[in-house]
Design an enzyme around this catalytic site. Structure first.
Site, short mmCIF file in Angstrom:
data_model
loop_
_atom_site.label_atom_id
_atom_site.label_comp_id
_atom_site.label_asym_id
_atom_site.label_seq_id
_atom_site.Cartn_x
_atom_site.Cartn_y
_atom_site.Cartn_z
N SER A 255 -29.74 -58.90 64.31
CA SER A 255 -28.82 -58.61 65.40
C SER A 255 -27.60 -59.50 65.35
CB SER A 255 -29.53 -58.80 66.73
OG SER A 255 -29.81 -60.18 66.87
N LYS A 256 -26.56 -58.99 65.94
CA LYS A 256 -25.30 -59.71 66.01
C LYS A 256 -25.46 -61.08 66.66
CE LYS A 256 -21.67 -56.35 66.58
NZ LYS A 256 -20.92 -55.58 67.49
N ARG A 257 -26.38 -61.12 67.63
CA ARG A 257 -26.52 -62.35 68.39
C ARG A 257 -26.91 -63.53 67.51
NH1 ARG A 257 -30.54 -61.20 72.17
NH2 ARG A 257 -29.93 -59.04 71.87
N GLY A 259 -26.17 -63.85 64.21
CA GLY A 259 -25.31 -64.06 63.04
C GLY A 259 -24.44 -62.85 62.79
#
Ligand code: GLU
Length: 485
Positions: A255-257, A259
């Site tokens: 997930s974006k969170r 990286g």
């Protein structure tokens, strides 16, 4: 197989950027095609008009071009099976939906959003699977044509036969089975006349003669619908290969969170495409030879769907960094020079001019010490400007009340030689130490501090030789002035 030449495709929906998972899907398809002498097709699945993002398709194509994942047919290059943008194929989907309606494999549905919502609510209350109740399946032909001529909003739905077992073979997961009970009467054509992913995907894979559908695991649950569609049309089913999920280090879904997930983020950070490709290739596949470093030709020759894993692949950024260093080190001086020039032109040193020879010497001593080319400008800043300060801890440890005198003498000694060689710098250093009756270290460390401002880096004689006598002398004067105040 539909024909002898394997044909595979990457079929992204343009979301605005290429996700690393998308890059992996594209890459595996590409490797598979190049390994087997097949064809690789790029098809853009842009039928979700609510998600339309201007520039997204161009961005996707330019990212694939950057990665050098080239395709044989696609929206910008054409091909025999185009158009390759689904939004330009609406007539084709309509024609195929009509065939299904005629054969009772699909039907018109005029249910209002309100009815569907209350049906859903009711099912949730009863704790049963939420799915369409086939309410419109049995509308008479007459009602249907009346509704259609009145222009009532409608969709077309897949007529899923209950009580069936849908089986298919996945190359990676082997036998997969679903009960048709869990498959909803999927909307095939939406009220805006656009097809849904499922219809467009199957129709296109068939018409584009796709033999192997290689895609992410998140599409596995859609595959039963696709199988039903293939069967409804009486078409041959391609080979499916669903690639394992990409996971964060804690094994949650990437997930974006935690990286970056966009390929362009990695590109902007200075990762080499070769490293990113090498890294992404190993997310779920292994060549079975204990190696980790591969160039693209090796990946092509070794790739096989047989060695793709089922279990999720952890995205390990340290490994990517390591691969970046490995690929950087194997690049030719000429390539690195070009990259360094690009970095310089975008840096605060952009107005300065350097000869190729100078930059190549810098590259040769720095490339083992950096993970990214742009780090040469940071870690080796002293090749481009004078130090403006000195690392405090090093001053404390290495600068003593003799240092100024020692450096002064070292300076005088090198001034006496015209164009000193690397060996000259070294011999003079030894002589200077001897003259002071002290160890070489008492010269080396203050000297390093003078020319670089820091305690570590490439060999001191390399630095001196590269920056040259004048700069060395200037920097000796500066440090004496600054530290002996
Ligand atoms: N359009 C889908 C996506 O965005 C394609 C899935 C497939 O390959 O069938 O990934």
């Amino acid at each position: 197989m539909i024909n002898n030449i394997p044909r595979v495709r990457f079929a992204p929906s343009p979301t605005g950027y290429l996700h690393v998972g998308g890059l992996r899907t594209a890459l595996y398809n590409y490797l598979f095609a190049r390994n087997s002498g097949g064809k690789f097709i790029l098809r853009i699945e842009d039928t979700d008009r609510n998600r339309y993002i201007p520039g997204a398709i161009e961005n996707l194509i330019s990212t694939l071009k950057w990665a050098e994942i080239d395709y044989d047919e696609g929206p910008d290059i054409g091909g025999e099976n185009g158009p390759y943008l689904q939004s330009e194929r609406l007539d084709i989907y309509k024609e195929h939906a009509d065939i299904l309606i005629k054969n009772k494999k699909a039907y018109y549905c005029f249910c209002s959003a309100e009815r569907l919502a209350s049906l859903r609510e009711e099912q949730q209350k009863q704790n049963i699977q939420t799915k369409y109740d086939k309410h419109c399946l049995n509308l008479s032909d007459e009602t249907i044509s009346q509704n259609l001529s009145k222009g009532l909003p409608h969709v077309v739905r897949l007529n899923v036969e209950p009580g069936k077992i849908i089986k298919f073979r996945d190359h990676i997961r082997e036998e997969v089975e679903f009960s048709s009970e869990v498959v909803d009467d999927q909307v095939l054509i939406k009220s805006d006349k656009y097809p849904t992913y499922h219809l467009a995907n199957v129709v296109d894979d068939h018409l584009m003669k796709i033999t192997h559908v290689i895609r992410g695991e998140e599409w596995l649950s859609s595959t039963p619908k696709h199988i039903i569609l293939y069967e409804a049309f009486g078409w041959e089913i391609p080979v499916f290969a669903h690639l394992p999920l990409l996971l964060n280090a804690d094994r949650s879904k990437l997930s974006k969170r935690q990286g970056d997930v966009a390929v362009e983020d990695y590109r902007n950070k200075g990762y080499l495409k070769e490293a990113l490709i090498n890294f992404v290739a190993l997310l779920g596949w292994t060549a079975g030879d204990d190696k980790e470093y591969y160039d693209i030709d090796e990946l092509i020759s070794k790739f096989s769907l047989d060695r793709v894993n089922k279990s999720g692949a952890v995205f390990n950024i340290e490994k990517l960094n390591w691969l970046n260093e490995e690929h950087l080190r194997r690049k030719s001086d000429a390539e690195l020079l070009q990259m360094l020039r690009t970095e310089l032109s975008e840096s605060k040193y952009s107005t300065l001019t350097y000869t190729d020879e100078y930059l190549i010497s810098v590259i040769r001593v720095m490339k083992e010490r950096v993970s990214f080319i742009k780090e040469i400008l940071e870690k080796g800043y002293y090749f481009f400007e004078e130090p403006s300060s000195y690392e405090e801890a090093v001053v404390k440890k290495r600068w003593n009340n003799q240092s100024a005198e020692i450096l002064k003498l070292y300076g005088e000694n090198i001034r006496a030689i015209n164009s000193p060689t690397k060996e000259d710098y070294e011999n003079i250093l030894k002589n200077t130490a001897a003259q002071f009756n002290t160890g070489n270290g008492d010269v080396i460390h203050p000297l390093r501090l003078a020319v670089s401002g820091i305690g570590g880096g490439p060999g001191i004689f390399d630095i001196l030789y590269i920056i040259g006598r004048e700069k060395t002398l200037n920097r000796i004067n500066t440090i004496i002035e600054k530290l002996n105040k």
